[in-house]
Design a protein around this motif. Sequence first.
Motif: not given
Length: 370
Positions: A150-176
């Motif tokens: 449950q975090s905010n992650v912002h990438a100005a380029g690409f974003l890759k997550c090998d382990g997956g995302i468990k956001g608990n309804s509040k995670a915001l994941i952004e990439s350009k």
Amino acid sequence: MPCLKHYFDPDFDHQNLKPVEKNDGSVDYYNMGYVQSVIAGQVLAQWEEESEAGQCPLGYRHYSEKKFPRGPNTKINPENPDQLIATRNGYVFYNEDGLIMVKELLNVRGNVSLSTGNIFFVGDLVVHGAIKSGLDVKANNINVRGVIEQSNVHAAGFLKCDGGIKGNSKALIESKETLRTSFCENATLVSGGNIIIDKNCMHTTVYCEGKFAVKGRFAGGRCYSDNYVYVGEQLGGGLSAAAQIIVGYNPLLLLQIDKISDQLTRLRNEVEDLQKLVSKENSTAIEFRERINKSEMKIRFLKNKKKQLWDKIQQAEKLESCKVMVEGIVKSGVEISIGQAFLQVDEPLENVFFYYDNNEIKVGSPAVKK
């Protein structure tokens, strides 16, 4: 003998961070300055003359001659030979050889957690562990080997997550650019490029300006995509976990509209609560009326801004090129919107695609021509 003044902390140790005390005396455990970011052209160090007592000021380093301890990605400023500047975006430090260098890639060898605090970096970032709940991460290209919680992650380029995302309804994941993850649960994904989910995407809201592809299941969520959506195994999960797919509009403009809608809801609730207090003829009713007037002004401004965004969206429709493709099963209850056309799936379908034709959504097969 010359003294070297630093525009960064030469004794910085990312393994020995301390919470920062705020002006009000409270302690900030989340922003501890994990990395010393610099940009190309930034001054890193500068020669100064020693004092009359033959000493350098506190924090300066004494050298026998004016010869910079220059390492990779640094150079002498051509406009001032007494300055050392960065030639790349990255982080600055003294390396093992005692040279000032700038490194473009930041490796976090464990988790991003309270031990690191939030991380804001101008270069590329690799997190070898997880990004734990409550943390913010911003960088250029981001690669996360573990889970994003449950975090905010912002990438100005690409974003890759090998382990997956468990956001608990509040995670915001952004990439350009492209966003790719092994799976996603209970999060909001925003991308100016493509979004690729290698397994399942559950109970997630997606804003994708490029193509959205889920190789497994997409259920219990909503997807806004510019033109193409692909689901491999299953779209929807029955009436208890249906899915909504909205294509044909700019998703990032729709995101702005959704944010304005949330603001309007909060302001209207605030005005309603204040009006109740005013009706009680409280001694501070004048103050409440002033707050009501300010909130109502904000509401008018936001409603006008929302209308302008909708007008902008209407001009950007490309409905004939939109497709929603499902090679597996489309469950009952799934809702498909292409522009203003709408279709609710009443019975399961298999290996189909949905497309826009003459103000209607039609169904074709197979989903993908091979």
